[in-house]
Write an enzyme that holds these catalytic residues in place. Structure first.
Site, short mmCIF file in Angstrom:
data_model
loop_
_atom_site.label_atom_id
_atom_site.label_comp_id
_atom_site.label_asym_id
_atom_site.label_seq_id
_atom_site.Cartn_x
_atom_site.Cartn_y
_atom_site.Cartn_z
N GLY A 196 6.72 5.22 7.92
CA GLY A 196 5.87 6.41 7.96
C GLY A 196 6.04 7.11 9.30
N SER A 197 5.02 7.84 9.67
CA SER A 197 5.12 8.66 10.88
C SER A 197 5.05 7.78 12.13
CB SER A 197 3.98 9.67 10.92
OG SER A 197 2.75 8.99 10.98
N GLY A 251 2.62 4.60 12.98
CA GLY A 251 3.31 3.36 13.36
C GLY A 251 2.77 2.81 14.68
N CYS A 264 13.55 10.71 6.70
CA CYS A 264 13.57 10.34 8.12
C CYS A 264 14.96 10.52 8.69
CB CYS A 264 13.03 8.92 8.33
SG CYS A 264 13.80 7.71 7.29
N LYS A 295 0.86 -1.19 0.00
CA LYS A 295 0.00 0.00 0.00
C LYS A 295 0.89 1.23 0.00
CE LYS A 295 -1.95 3.13 2.54
NZ LYS A 295 -1.95 4.08 1.46
N GLU A 345 9.61 1.53 10.47
CA GLU A 345 10.62 2.60 10.37
C GLU A 345 9.84 3.88 10.49
OE1 GLU A 345 13.68 2.14 10.42
OE2 GLU A 345 13.84 0.03 9.84
P1 ADP Z 1 2.46 11.02 6.92
O1 ADP Z 1 1.81 11.49 8.18
O2 ADP Z 1 3.86 11.41 6.80
O3 ADP Z 1 1.67 11.21 5.68
P2 ADP Z 1 1.68 8.37 7.60
O4 ADP Z 1 2.45 7.65 8.63
O5 ADP Z 1 0.32 8.83 7.96
O6 ADP Z 1 2.61 9.47 7.05
O7 ADP Z 1 1.54 7.45 6.31
C1 ADP Z 1 2.45 6.47 5.91
C2 ADP Z 1 1.68 5.37 5.22
O8 ADP Z 1 0.78 4.78 6.16
C3 ADP Z 1 0.82 5.84 4.05
O9 ADP Z 1 0.81 4.84 3.04
C4 ADP Z 1 -0.54 5.98 4.69
O10 ADP Z 1 -1.60 5.88 3.77
C5 ADP Z 1 -0.53 4.79 5.61
N1 ADP Z 1 -1.51 4.87 6.69
C6 ADP Z 1 -1.80 5.95 7.47
N2 ADP Z 1 -2.76 5.63 8.37
C7 ADP Z 1 -3.07 4.32 8.17
C8 ADP Z 1 -4.00 3.41 8.76
N3 ADP Z 1 -4.80 3.78 9.76
N4 ADP Z 1 -4.06 2.15 8.27
C9 ADP Z 1 -3.26 1.76 7.26
N5 ADP Z 1 -2.37 2.57 6.65
C10 ADP Z 1 -2.28 3.84 7.10
#
Ligand code: ADP
Length: 491
Positions: free
Chosen positions: A235-236, A240, A291, A182, A257
Site C-alpha cells: 500500500g502507500s 506502511g 507501484c 485484509k 511494498e
Molecule cells: P491507499 O492510500 O492507496 O488507499 P493505503 O496504504 O491506505 O492505500 O491502504 C492499503 C491497505 O492498507 C488497505 O487494505 C487499507 O485498508 C489498509 N490500511 C490503511 N490504514 C490502515 C491501518 N491503520 N491499519 C490497518 N490497515 C490499514
C-alpha cells in the site's frame, strides 16, 4: 456452496474461519464502481472486533491441520486453486473490472497472473527445504528444519486486487502458515474470489479468513492480536510507516511494498519509437495506478523529439469504462483520488511546470459519472517540481532533461523511493553502468519499469520497501523460520 454468492440486494458475505458470514450488527459497507460511481457493485459486512478476533483464534487453534499436511499435498491445493481460477477467469475478471475500474483485458491479465502465482508456489511443494550441516562432534547428525510461523496477516491495496493477495497467499500457504487477509475496502470481491478458489480446491477452511472492511473498523483488532506472527503489507508509504511503527514494540515480522517514483532514462542513441511506446504503456496502463508505473522520464540531451513522441502516443489513448471494448485507459479508483490527482497537477502548473498533454478530468458521455483523468504529460524542472518527488498514483508523466548520464543517474536516485528504474540505450557499457549505480530494487534495460514475472524476486529499496523481497524463492523466506537440530546417535 451457494450461500456465499451475492444475494438479490448484492450482499456478499465474507469468509471467516471457514464460514461465509455477514456482520454481527447486520451493517454493510458499499463497494462502488469507479467507472460510474452511481453503481454499487456489492455490499460487504462491517465486521466487529469480536468477529475478527474469533477468526484469528480459530486459525491459531487449528493451524496444525494445514501446517502438518505434507508440503506436496499443500502444493496440490494451490495447483488446483490455480486451475479453478483459470476456469473462472471471465467471471472473476468482470468483478475485478467492476470494483477496481480496470479494462476487462487488464483485469483478465491480472487474474491469470494470480493463477501463475498459485501455480508457481504450488510447484514449490516439492522444493528441497533445509540443509544438512557438518558438526565437529562425532556421531552427530545436524540439520535445519524450515517451519511455518503460524497465523500471518496480509494487508493489500486496491490497484491489483487479486494479484497482490495471490503474491502473498502463495508463499504464505505453501510454507504451511494460516492466513488472515485484509483486502482494500475499495476492492473486497476480488480477494473473495481467490479465497473461494482455494477453499473449493481443498484448503482447510480454518486456514484462511478474509477480513473485509475499513481500517477504522478492523485495523486494530487485526494488528493488535497477539496470535499474529507476521504482517505483509502492500500500500502507500504513509500507511506502511504507520504499521511499521505500530508493530515495532512486538516481535512481529513486517514486510512492506510501498510507493514508487519510477524513472526511465532515455539516452541520445535510444530508439525513440520503442522508448516512447514502452514509457507510455508504463505510465498509462491501469491509469498509472501501479507501484511500478513509469512516472518520471529523463532525456539526456534534447527532449523535444521524445516529448513529441510521448504527446503523440498520449493523444491517441481512448479513456473510458472497462466494459467498453473501445476503451484503452480506465478510471482512477475513487472520487477522492480523482480530486488528489487533479490537485497535484494543478500544484505543478502553479509552480511553473508546463502541461504538454492532458492535465484535467476526462469529459464525455461515457465518463462523466466516473473517476476519469486524462493521460497527462508534463515538462518539469526536476530541481523544483513537486511532481519530481511526490508519488501521484495516476496517469501523470513528468519529463525532464539532463546534460549527461551522470546527471541522469543522480536524477533517478533523487527520490525517497527506490522501487524500479529503466534505461533506453544500445550502449551496453552505459547500460551496465546505469544498472550498477541506480538505487532501486528493480532495474531494466530497454524494458519497462513494470511487469516482473512471478518467479522474479520483487521489492523496493529506500522508502519503497522493507528488507525482504516478495515473489520467487526469496518470497518464501519471510513466511518461514529455521530450526537448527543436532541429533547424537552414538549413545
Ligand atoms: P491507499 O492510500 O492507496 O488507499 P493505503 O496504504 O491506505 O492505500 O491502504 C492499503 C491497505 O492498507 C488497505 O487494505 C487499507 O485498508 C489498509 N490500511 C490503511 N490504514 C490502515 C491501518 N491503520 N491499519 C490497518 N490497515 C490499514
Amino acid at each position: 456452496m451457494m450461500e456465499h454468492i451475492l444475494d438479490a440486494r448484492n450482499k456478499q458475505p465474507t469468509l471467516l474461519a471457514g464460514e461465509w458470514v455477514g456482520a454481527a450488527s447486520d451493517e454493510w459497507f458499499e463497494d462502488i464502481d469507479p467507472a460510474d460511481t452511481r453503481k454499487i457493485v456489492a455490499l460487504l459486512p462491517r465486521l466487529s472486533g469480536d468477529q475478527v478476533a474469533a477468526a484469528i483464534e480459530t486459525a491459531d487453534r487449528n493451524g496444525g491441520v494445514w501446517a502438518g499436511a505434507p508440503a506436496i499435498d499443500r502444493g496440490r491445493v494451490l495447483l488446483e486453486a490455480a486451475r479453478l481460477i483459470r476456469e473462472r477467469v471471465d467471471d472473476i475478471a468482470t468483478d475485478v473490472r467492476r470494483e477496481a475500474g480496470k479494462l476487462q483485458a487488464e483485469a483478465k491479465g491480472e487474474v491469470l497472473k494470480s493463477a501463475d502465482f498459485l501455480e508457481y508456489y504450488g510447484g514449490l511443494g516439492r522444493l528441497a527445504q533445509g540443509a544438512v550441516l557438518p558438526d565437529e562432534r562425532p556421531g552427530t547428525f545436524t540439520h535445519t528444519l524450515v517451519e511455518p510461523l503460524g497465523v500471518v496477516l496480509l494487508i493489500t491495496a486496491w490497484n491489483d486486487p487479486i494479484l497482490t493477495p495471490a503474491r502473498k497467499i502463495g508463499p504464505a500457504l505453501i510454507a504451511g502458515n494460516s492466513v488472515v487477509i485484509k483486502p482494500a475496502e475499495d476492492t473486497p470481491l476480488s480477494a473473495l474470489h481467490l479465497a473461494r478458489a482455494l477453499i473449493d480446491a481443498g484448503l482447510p477452511a480454518t486456514a484462511l479468513s478474509v477480513v473485509v472492511g475499513h481500517p477504522e473498523d478492523v485495523g486494530e483488532p487485526l494488528l493488535g492480536h497477539p496470535a499474529i506472527k507476521a504482517v505483509s503489507f502492500t500500500g502507500s508509504t504513509r500507511t506502511g510507516r504507520l504499521l511499521r511503527t505500530r508493530l515495532s514494540d512486538r516481535n512481529v515480522r513486517f514486510q512492506a511494498e510501498m510507493g514508487g517514483k519510477n524513472a526511465v532514462v532515455v539516452l541520445p542513441d535510444a530508439d525513440l519509437e520503442t522508448a516512447s511506446a514502452v514509457i507510455t504503456a508504463g505510465a498509462f496502463a491501469q491509469a498509472g495506478q501501479r507501484c511500478t508505473a513509469t512516472s518520471r522520464v529523463i532525456a539526456v540531451g534534447d527532449t523535444s523529439r521524445l516529448n513529441e513522441a510521448l504527446i503523440g502516443r498520449a493523444r491517441e489513448i481512448r479513456v473510458g469504462p472497462g466494459w467498453d471494448q473501445d476503451s484503452q485507459m480506465g478510471p482512477l479508483i475513487n472520487p477522492v483520488r480523482l480530486e488528489e490527482v487533479s490537485a497535484d497537477v494543478q500544484e505543478a502548473r502553479d509552480r511553473g511546470d508546463r502541461v504538454l498533454w492532458g492535465g484535467e478530468r476526462a469529459r464525455g458521455e461515457k465518463v462523466d459519472h466516473g473517476c476519469f483523468f486524462s493521460p497527462t504529460v508534463i515538462a518539469v524542472d526536476s530541481s523544483l517540481s513537486p511532481l519530481w518527488q511526490k508519488e501521484v498514483f495516476g496517469p501523470v508523466l513528468a519529463v525532464a532533461s539532463a546534460p549527461n548520464v551522470d546527471a541522469a543517474v543522480k536524477g533517478v536516485n533523487d527520490s525517497s523511493y527506490g522501487l524500479s528504474a529503466a534505461v533506453f540505450t544500445r550502449d551496453l557499457a552505459m547500460a551496465m553502468e546505469f544498472v550498477r549505480r541506480v538505487d532501486t530494487g528493480q532495474v531494466a534495460v530497454n524494458r519497462p519499469t513494470s511487469g516482473w514475472d512471478v518467479h522474479l524476486p520483487f521489492g523496493g529499496f529506500k522508502e519503497s520497501g522493507s528488507w525482504s523481497k516478495e515473489q520467487g524463492l526469496e518470497g518464501i523466506d519471510f513466511y518461514t523460520r529455521v530450526k537448527t537440530v543436532a541429533i547424537g546417535y552414538d549413545s
